[in-house]
Write an enzyme that holds these catalytic residues in place. Structure first.
Site, short mmCIF file in Angstrom:
data_model
loop_
_atom_site.label_atom_id
_atom_site.label_comp_id
_atom_site.label_asym_id
_atom_site.label_seq_id
_atom_site.Cartn_x
_atom_site.Cartn_y
_atom_site.Cartn_z
N CYS A 1 0.85 -1.18 0.00
CA CYS A 1 0.00 0.00 0.00
C CYS A 1 0.88 1.23 0.00
CB CYS A 1 -0.92 0.01 1.21
SG CYS A 1 -2.06 -1.38 1.27
N GLY B 1 -1.21 -0.01 -4.64
CA GLY B 1 -2.49 -0.53 -4.19
C GLY B 1 -3.61 -0.02 -5.06
N ASN C 1 1.49 1.28 5.91
CA ASN C 1 2.05 0.40 4.88
C ASN C 1 2.91 -0.64 5.57
OD1 ASN C 1 4.72 0.73 2.46
ND2 ASN C 1 3.12 -0.80 2.55
N GLY C 2 2.58 -1.90 5.38
CA GLY C 2 3.34 -2.98 6.01
C GLY C 2 2.43 -4.07 6.49
N CYS D 1 13.36 -4.00 2.46
CA CYS D 1 12.86 -5.03 1.53
C CYS D 1 13.55 -4.91 0.17
CB CYS D 1 11.35 -4.89 1.37
SG CYS D 1 10.66 -5.94 0.07
N TYR E 1 10.52 -5.08 -8.01
CA TYR E 1 9.17 -4.96 -8.55
C TYR E 1 8.33 -3.84 -7.96
CZ TYR E 1 4.32 -6.24 -9.61
OH TYR E 1 3.01 -6.21 -10.01
N SER F 1 6.62 -4.79 -15.94
CA SER F 1 7.62 -4.90 -14.88
C SER F 1 8.94 -5.49 -15.35
CB SER F 1 7.06 -5.73 -13.72
OG SER F 1 6.67 -7.02 -14.16
N CYS G 1 15.94 -7.32 3.81
CA CYS G 1 14.97 -8.38 4.02
C CYS G 1 14.79 -9.08 2.69
CB CYS G 1 13.64 -7.84 4.53
SG CYS G 1 12.38 -9.13 4.70
N CYS H 1 11.45 -13.73 1.19
CA CYS H 1 10.70 -14.44 0.15
C CYS H 1 11.61 -15.33 -0.68
CB CYS H 1 9.94 -13.46 -0.72
SG CYS H 1 10.96 -12.18 -1.48
#
Length: 491
Positions: free
Chosen positions: A23, A49, A124-125, A258, A264, A305, A460, A463
């Site tokens: 977001c 978002g 956001n998070g 992140c 992306y 992207s 981070c 993923c």
């Protein structure tokens, strides 16, 4: 204190095989057309978002709230909407929920009336101990009106023993785990805060003396504001008529921003943590070309992207870059798919092969990631049907092995293709002649780090690695499967 609110709803379709942006947040303090400026800022953050948006403003006497489901351009363009949002300070939020149900009650910013006055917050998070905190609060008599983890913050403020709002706010956020970049608005202040690891971005800007908080610098550019600096990990800023005050209420720790923001999520024209996103993505493509070369005639991005990485791959490999796939930008998420046959054609609604470029060619497709693999499968089939002689796929990130718990909508681990298949099996599944991913060290090199420090990672990257930098209290005992079915992430 009175509150005026207007809310509307409409239906949105879920798109399926793709990562969902988290977001975006935006706030301004000290400008008469505050709500109009926030609307423009949210336009620039629409990529973070597309489900819903909201704005809360304050005119010195009362708060005004507008919350709508749909795109900013569809819901906040009427002058009557902006006119209802009076005042010289406002905060806004553009949302995509990552868990739980959709619905207007989960649209932010959230607003509450405390004993000391009204307060609104946008987030956001993702708070990874939100369910635990909510259960504790409910035992104390709290009643939640949404299924969003963000509402937890308001309840924590309400029950805090602090005497001033700032003290209550600090008391609340220091109980949170996970990722959060927050913007809050009271009768006298605008507050911004970032989690100790700085997982999600937040920047400070200035527009002719009015202070701005935003998720990305592209939101400053659209209104002609000046970028001042990034809000630091673990920092809280308090904006008043006197200026900006900075505090650090958290214990200092090594940041873990992140890294997928560079792959992306962030807009290519943003500057994130001192790095230009477009340049980082081109470098990702160059690293990919070095690591996984292939003999081919064309480099073709999966738009949009995959475009910057494909340019980098073409430059690094010397293979010509061509737009072999054309994207239709006018297909929105509200498109109705009434039959199974129409749904099967869905990929062609957004992408179409440029047959003249592809016929008889050995093609390298460059995309940012593979999630479930179904979209990649359809793209490859489309390129083959256009006459490509060979189809090779190169992915501008490492294999996505684990779910994200920090504000990005990813499937549970069992549904991620890379978590249950080898690269060779994935290549067979999407029907390509070869498949390669960027290595984790290659990704780090692309953002100007020599390699991943496995003992103290610089970002981070959970993923890709499963190395989660925070406690996952609400997920203990679960094998990386989303369990917060009752909590709709704020974004």
């Amino acid at each position: 204190m009175t509150l005026q609110t207007s809310e509307t709803t409409n239906t949105l379709e879920d798109e399926g095989d793709a990562f969902r942006d988290e977001c975006g947040v935006f706030g301004i303090y000290g400008r008469q057309d505050a709500a109009a400026v926030v609307t423009l800022g949210l336009h620039a953050l629409q990529h973070r978002g597309q489900e819903a948006a909201g704005i809360v403003s304050y005119d010195g006497k009362q708060f005004f709230v507008e919350r709508h489901i749909g795109l900013i351009g569809d819901t906040f363009t009427k002058q009557s909407v902006i006119d209802r949002l009076q005042g010289s300070r406002a905060i806004g939020h553009t949302r995509y929920s990552t868990t739980g149900g959709e619905g207007l009650r989960n649209v932010q910013p959230f607003f509450a009336e405390f004993a000391g006055g009204g307060f609104a917050v946008a987030h956001n998070g993702n708070i990874t101990n939100a369910m635990t905190l909510q259960k504790q609060l409910q035992k104390r008599g709290a009643i939640f009106s949404s299924t969003s983890d963000t509402e937890t913050i308001l309840h924590l403020i309400a029950v805090s023993s602090g005497t001033q709002l700032v003290d209550k706010f600090i008391d609340a956020i220091t109980q949170l785990e996970g990722a959060f970049s927050l913007v809050g608005l009271s009768e006298k202040k605008m507050i911004g805060a970032r989690d100790p690891l700085g997982i999600r971005p937040l920047v400070l800007g200035d527009l002719d003396g009015a202070y701005i908080l935003a998720s990305e610098t592209c939101a400053l550019d659209i209104i002609g504001a000046r970028f001042v600096r990034d809000i630091k990990p673990g920092e809280m800023v308090i904006v008043t008529d006197k200026g900006v005050e900075s505090r650090f209420p958290f214990e200092k720790t090594k940041p873990r921003f992140c890294i997928f923001e560079y792959v992306y999520f962030a807009r290519p024209d943003s500057i994130i943590e001192g790095r230009n996103v477009y340049e980082a993505r081109k470098k990702i493509g160059t690293e990919l070309a070095v690591e996984s070369p292939v003999e081919a005639d064309l480099v073709v991005p999966v738009p949009d992207s995959g475009v910057p990485a494909a340019i980098g791959f073409a430059q690094g490999s010397g293979i010509p870059f061509e737009l072999g796939i054309i994207r239709n930008h006018y297909v929105g998420r509200t498109f109705i798919q009434p039959t199974a046959a129409i749904r099967h054609m869905g990929v062609k609604l957004k992408h179409n092969a440029n047959k003249r470029m592809l016929e008889g060619k050995r093609v390298v497709l460059v995309d940012d990631s593979i999630v479930r693999g179904t979209t990649s499968q359809k793209i490859v089939q489309m390129v083959r049907e256009a006459g490509a002689r060979e189809v090779h796929m190169r992915i501008a990130s490492p294999p996505t092995m684990s779910s994200c718990f920090y504000g990005v909508d990813t499937p549970e681990k069992a549904k991620l293709l890379a978590s249950r298949m080898s690269i060779e099996e994935m290549a067979d599944f999407i029907r390509v002649d070869s498949l390669a991913f960027l290595s984790i060290d290659g990704l780090y090199r692309a953002v100007n780090e020599p390699s991943r420090n496995n003992e103290q990672p610089q970002f981070c990257d959970a993923c890709f690695t499963g190395d989660y930098p925070t406690q996952l209290t609400d997920h203990e005992g679960v094998d990386n499967v989303r369990t917060l079915s009752l909590l709709a992430n704020n974004g």
